[in-house]
Scaffold this motif. Structure first.
Motif, PDB file in Angstrom:
ATOM      1  N   LEU A 146       0.829  -0.997  -0.047  1.00  0.00           N
ATOM      2  CA  LEU A 146       0.240   0.001   0.006  1.00  0.00           C
ATOM      3  C   LEU A 146       1.578   1.514   0.238  1.00  0.00           C
ATOM      4  O   LEU A 146       1.909   1.522   0.607  1.00  0.00           O
ATOM      5  CB  LEU A 146      -1.098  -0.079   0.846  1.00  0.00           C
ATOM      6  N   ILE A 147       0.502   1.977  -1.280  1.00  0.00           N
ATOM      7  CA  ILE A 147       1.242   3.306  -0.809  1.00  0.00           C
ATOM      8  C   ILE A 147       0.589   4.335  -0.815  1.00  0.00           C
ATOM      9  O   ILE A 147      -0.698   4.734  -0.995  1.00  0.00           O
ATOM     10  CB  ILE A 147       2.185   4.028  -2.368  1.00  0.00           C
ATOM     11  N   LEU A 148       0.789   5.452   0.318  1.00  0.00           N
ATOM     12  CA  LEU A 148       0.276   6.592   0.964  1.00  0.00           C
ATOM     13  C   LEU A 148       0.185   7.751   1.211  1.00  0.00           C
ATOM     14  O   LEU A 148       2.249   7.023   1.066  1.00  0.00           O
ATOM     15  CB  LEU A 148      -1.174   5.984   1.874  1.00  0.00           C
ATOM     16  N   ASN A 149       0.641   8.969   1.393  1.00  0.00           N
ATOM     17  CA  ASN A 149       1.547   9.944   2.084  1.00  0.00           C
ATOM     18  C   ASN A 149       1.548  10.074   3.439  1.00  0.00           C
ATOM     19  O   ASN A 149       0.377   9.323   4.222  1.00  0.00           O
ATOM     20  CB  ASN A 149       1.690  10.976   1.269  1.00  0.00           C
ATOM     21  N   ASP A 150       1.670  10.850   3.760  1.00  0.00           N
ATOM     22  CA  ASP A 150       2.242  10.770   5.642  1.00  0.00           C
ATOM     23  C   ASP A 150       1.257  11.735   5.931  1.00  0.00           C
ATOM     24  O   ASP A 150       0.061  10.449   6.864  1.00  0.00           O
ATOM     25  CB  ASP A 150       3.754  11.775   5.792  1.00  0.00           C
ATOM     26  N   SER A 151       0.276  12.098   5.573  1.00  0.00           N
ATOM     27  CA  SER A 151      -0.935  12.793   6.399  1.00  0.00           C
ATOM     28  C   SER A 151      -1.917  12.326   6.213  1.00  0.00           C
ATOM     29  O   SER A 151      -2.681  11.149   7.113  1.00  0.00           O
ATOM     30  CB  SER A 151      -1.159  14.022   5.761  1.00  0.00           C
ATOM     31  N   GLU A 152      -1.909  11.207   5.306  1.00  0.00           N
ATOM     32  CA  GLU A 152      -2.825   9.692   4.949  1.00  0.00           C
ATOM     33  C   GLU A 152      -3.184   8.059   5.849  1.00  0.00           C
ATOM     34  O   GLU A 152      -3.924   8.515   6.474  1.00  0.00           O
ATOM     35  CB  GLU A 152      -3.332   9.766   3.550  1.00  0.00           C
ATOM     36  N   ARG A 168       1.330   0.168  11.763  1.00  0.00           N
ATOM     37  CA  ARG A 168       0.231  -0.348  12.137  1.00  0.00           C
ATOM     38  C   ARG A 168      -0.556  -0.525  10.914  1.00  0.00           C
ATOM     39  O   ARG A 168      -1.534  -1.126  11.276  1.00  0.00           O
ATOM     40  CB  ARG A 168      -0.744   0.922  12.915  1.00  0.00           C
ATOM     41  N   ILE A 169      -0.355  -0.024   9.676  1.00  0.00           N
ATOM     42  CA  ILE A 169      -1.178  -0.152   8.719  1.00  0.00           C
ATOM     43  C   ILE A 169      -0.995  -1.358   7.824  1.00  0.00           C
ATOM     44  O   ILE A 169      -1.352  -2.090   7.557  1.00  0.00           O
ATOM     45  CB  ILE A 169      -1.211   1.306   7.733  1.00  0.00           C
ATOM     46  N   ARG A 170       0.476  -1.997   8.035  1.00  0.00           N
ATOM     47  CA  ARG A 170       0.376  -3.209   7.805  1.00  0.00           C
ATOM     48  C   ARG A 170      -0.352  -4.544   8.619  1.00  0.00           C
ATOM     49  O   ARG A 170      -0.397  -5.464   8.004  1.00  0.00           O
ATOM     50  CB  ARG A 170       1.686  -3.626   8.131  1.00  0.00           C
ATOM     51  N   LYS A 171      -0.582  -4.102  10.156  1.00  0.00           N
ATOM     52  CA  LYS A 171      -1.155  -4.958  10.404  1.00  0.00           C
ATOM     53  C   LYS A 171      -2.719  -5.361   9.992  1.00  0.00           C
ATOM     54  O   LYS A 171      -3.317  -5.719  10.479  1.00  0.00           O
ATOM     55  CB  LYS A 171      -1.337  -4.753  12.083  1.00  0.00           C
ATOM     56  N   MET A 172      -2.768  -3.947   9.058  1.00  0.00           N
ATOM     57  CA  MET A 172      -4.345  -3.710   8.359  1.00  0.00           C
ATOM     58  C   MET A 172      -4.504  -4.644   7.075  1.00  0.00           C
ATOM     59  O   MET A 172      -5.097  -4.853   6.609  1.00  0.00           O
ATOM     60  CB  MET A 172      -4.523  -2.683   8.135  1.00  0.00           C
ATOM     61  N   GLY A 173      -3.454  -5.665   7.308  1.00  0.00           N
ATOM     62  CA  GLY A 173      -3.637  -6.343   5.383  1.00  0.00           C
ATOM     63  C   GLY A 173      -2.403  -6.364   5.204  1.00  0.00           C
ATOM     64  O   GLY A 173      -1.387  -7.442   4.798  1.00  0.00           O
ATOM     65  N   PRO A 174      -1.575  -5.349   4.332  1.00  0.00           N
ATOM     66  CA  PRO A 174      -0.442  -5.225   3.504  1.00  0.00           C
ATOM     67  C   PRO A 174       0.418  -5.828   3.782  1.00  0.00           C
ATOM     68  O   PRO A 174       0.669  -5.260   4.867  1.00  0.00           O
ATOM     69  CB  PRO A 174      -0.312  -3.671   3.054  1.00  0.00           C
ATOM     70  N   ARG A 175       1.617  -6.331   3.470  1.00  0.00           N
ATOM     71  CA  ARG A 175       2.662  -6.773   3.483  1.00  0.00           C
ATOM     72  C   ARG A 175       3.673  -5.724   4.046  1.00  0.00           C
ATOM     73  O   ARG A 175       4.448  -5.695   4.385  1.00  0.00           O
ATOM     74  CB  ARG A 175       2.686  -8.287   2.489  1.00  0.00           C
ATOM     75  N   TYR A 176       3.458  -5.062   2.625  1.00  0.00           N
ATOM     76  CA  TYR A 176       4.734  -3.726   2.140  1.00  0.00           C
ATOM     77  C   TYR A 176       3.443  -2.867   2.571  1.00  0.00           C
ATOM     78  O   TYR A 176       2.753  -2.099   1.956  1.00  0.00           O
ATOM     79  CB  TYR A 176       5.371  -3.953   1.693  1.00  0.00           C
ATOM     80  N   VAL A 177       4.645  -0.840   3.782  1.00  0.00           N
ATOM     81  CA  VAL A 177       3.606  -0.019   3.263  1.00  0.00           C
ATOM     82  C   VAL A 177       5.045   0.813   3.193  1.00  0.00           C
ATOM     83  O   VAL A 177       5.663   0.968   3.826  1.00  0.00           O
ATOM     84  CB  VAL A 177       3.052  -0.172   4.941  1.00  0.00           C
ATOM     85  N   ALA A 178       4.265   1.976   2.147  1.00  0.00           N
ATOM     86  CA  ALA A 178       4.937   2.951   2.124  1.00  0.00           C
ATOM     87  C   ALA A 178       4.727   4.341   2.003  1.00  0.00           C
ATOM     88  O   ALA A 178       3.860   4.087   1.759  1.00  0.00           O
ATOM     89  CB  ALA A 178       5.694   2.983   0.283  1.00  0.00           C
ATOM     90  N   ILE A 179       5.208   5.514   3.049  1.00  0.00           N
ATOM     91  CA  ILE A 179       4.634   6.306   3.359  1.00  0.00           C
ATOM     92  C   ILE A 179       5.224   6.817   2.280  1.00  0.00           C
ATOM     93  O   ILE A 179       7.339   7.513   2.523  1.00  0.00           O
ATOM     94  CB  ILE A 179       4.871   7.071   4.827  1.00  0.00           C
ATOM     95  N   LYS A 180       5.170   8.423   1.593  1.00  0.00           N
ATOM     96  CA  LYS A 180       5.770   9.212   1.125  1.00  0.00           C
ATOM     97  C   LYS A 180       5.439  10.723   1.916  1.00  0.00           C
ATOM     98  O   LYS A 180       4.228  10.945   2.408  1.00  0.00           O
ATOM     99  CB  LYS A 180       5.055   9.702  -0.471  1.00  0.00           C
ATOM    100  N   LYS A 181       6.862  11.400   1.677  1.00  0.00           N
ATOM    101  CA  LYS A 181       6.637  12.863   2.902  1.00  0.00           C
ATOM    102  C   LYS A 181       7.259  13.563   1.534  1.00  0.00           C
ATOM    103  O   LYS A 181       7.846  14.143   2.488  1.00  0.00           O
ATOM    104  CB  LYS A 181       7.934  12.744   3.677  1.00  0.00           C
ATOM    105  N   GLY A 182       6.807  13.841   0.453  1.00  0.00           N
ATOM    106  CA  GLY A 182       7.159  14.687  -0.421  1.00  0.00           C
ATOM    107  C   GLY A 182       8.190  15.208  -0.173  1.00  0.00           C
ATOM    108  O   GLY A 182       9.918  14.150  -0.999  1.00  0.00           O
ATOM    109  N   GLU A 183       8.941  16.090   0.171  1.00  0.00           N
ATOM    110  CA  GLU A 183      10.799  16.572  -0.264  1.00  0.00           C
ATOM    111  C   GLU A 183      11.652  16.252   0.669  1.00  0.00           C
ATOM    112  O   GLU A 183      12.734  15.856   0.804  1.00  0.00           O
ATOM    113  CB  GLU A 183      11.032  18.405  -0.088  1.00  0.00           C
TER     114      GLU A 183
END
Lengths: 284, 284
Positions: A146-152, A168-183
């Motif tokens: 799952l890919i989402l940004n920091d505020s999301e 915590r998002i990993r525990k909701m299902g996705p094996r991997y989570v990528a969090i984007k933080k802009g600059e």
């Protein structure tokens, strides 16, 4: 979604081709749909894009002074509201699936049509976290990354710490989570506390951050689809770098301008810069 | 500066010892000054600390919800106002100098007393950028590495882009500039476009960010002083990691609590984690 209006082209939402790239086979494609009625019909037929009467999806928002955060001002689904994509037969056996940012129920609907995808990437946004949470939760268990940004990520978990949020998002299902933080780059979370952090490519000027997130997701998925058989955490590290490299080009000019003229050499150069800027145990 | 009041110790401002660490010779020292009058006098004499009547330096501020930014609410120099440090003879030949965050005129005054320092690091803050800019500008040309945080870099240059800000500050004098970004890590700028970016150690909880910046500077300078003869950009990359590692411990507990019990093994472990979390071309 109408973008780059000056250049007289528009892009169909979920089929936007700048999301999909292949690195080993060297393919960067930006699909432009002609305004001319007849040529448009032909292009759409060739590319399996549905033509529907009505307005395209519209989003307007405001970026903060440092372009790191944005707030949605208005959003109109328009033709998306009743859009139910039917995948052509030839698409159903694709190994790598990128579920671009549309309603989670539609993302699930697309996934239902896939036969045996090897790796599923999904993008999402604040709108769905706020208005379609149960659909999103249902999707998460079917997603590898799952890919989402920091505020999301913070909104989704009510955690201020991005480290807690990612785990915590990993525990909701996705094996991997990528969090984007802009600059500030991006974070990647994996199994058993696996963690990767990368900065953003050092740009002096950012002209248009719109689409950077889509390009990041496209770069990641494109790298994986083009070079990897069975995805592991180390593949995802590199995919994050390719995502970041592509996003860095996206924001340099308005809309898709910069991506249209992008060469594989330029991508390779920035990839090398990423190596130089993040290594701290170099041979003397 | 009175900190960690519960534990009944206080620290003299510019002599704070948690700034100076040596890695090769393994020395982490936290100097605590006893409250008992006689013992205090003896300790201060031994450590070349002046005892002055009056209140110590006080700062109060408010951290933002995500602890990434803070605003100064009140500041009182107190005994610092007329403080003019005279370095004992034995200090004047030190190779590596860390000018901790005090008025730039005092930092220059300390530097004037040094005989031939090999590498000079200076820390600064918004207060001096706002109130003592010409003193600060005069100091910059004598500094090898300036350390400041993101908002200060922006304030100093009126640039929103940290990349522009870092490069512009280099042109004001310092050979190297390190910009700290709290949970987002830090950036390092050097000659001919040299650039290094590192993330922050992934902490789930931050208890007290106060002092993290001082600890970062101390970790950087301590690493350099303890292991390096002639500083180059690659040394500074590692110094940034050690600074980040030490700052990550600092924020885990209130005041100096965590640093007092810190072991070299713990530092080495986090250094390894930094390697793992930032490499993207690992052998399979």
């Amino acid at each position: 979604m109408l973008r780059g209006a000056r250049r007289k082209f528009f892009l169909a939402g979920p089929a936007r081709r700048h999301r999909g790239r292949r690195f080993s086979r060297i393919r960067i494609s930006v699909l432009e749909i002609p305004q001319d009625r007849q040529r448009r019909r032909a292009t759409c037929e060739r590319q399996n894009i549905s033509l529907v009467n009505g307005k395209t999806f519209r989003w307007s928002g405001e970026y903060s002074w440092d372009l790191n955060t944005r707030e949605t001002r208005s959003i109109a689904l328009n033709v998306f509201e009743h859009f139910k994509p039917i995948l052509p037969e030839s698409y159903r056996q694709t190994d790598f699936v990128l579920l671009a940012n549309i309603a989670p129920s539609l993302q699930s609907h697309v996934l239902d049509q896939m036969e045996r995808p090897r790796f599923v990437v999904a993008d999402t946004m604040d709108l769905w976290i706020e208005t379609a949470r149960s659909d999103l939760d249902a999707l998460l268990g079917r997603v590898d990354l799952l890919i989402l940004n920091d505020s999301e990520a913070r909104e989704m978990t009510k955690e201020t710490s991005l480290i807690k949020a990612g785990r915590r998002i990993r525990k909701m299902g996705p094996r991997y989570v990528a969090i984007k933080k802009g600059e500030h780059g991006a974070l990647l979370f994996g199994e058993e506390g696996q963690f990767f952090s990368c900065g953003a490519y050092p740009l002096e000027d950012i002209h248009d951050p719109t689409g950077a997130g889509d390009t990041f997701a496209g770069g990641m998925a494109g790298y994986l689809a083009g070079t990897v058989k069975k995805v592991n955490f180390n593949d995802l590290r590199k995919a994050m770098i390719y995502g970041s490299v592509l996003a860095s080009f996206c924001v340099e000019k308005f809309s898709l301008e910069r991506l249209r003229s992008l060469s594989m050499e330029e991508i390779a150069q920035r990839y090398e810069t990423f190596k130089l800027m993040s290594q701290f145990e170099l041979p003397e």
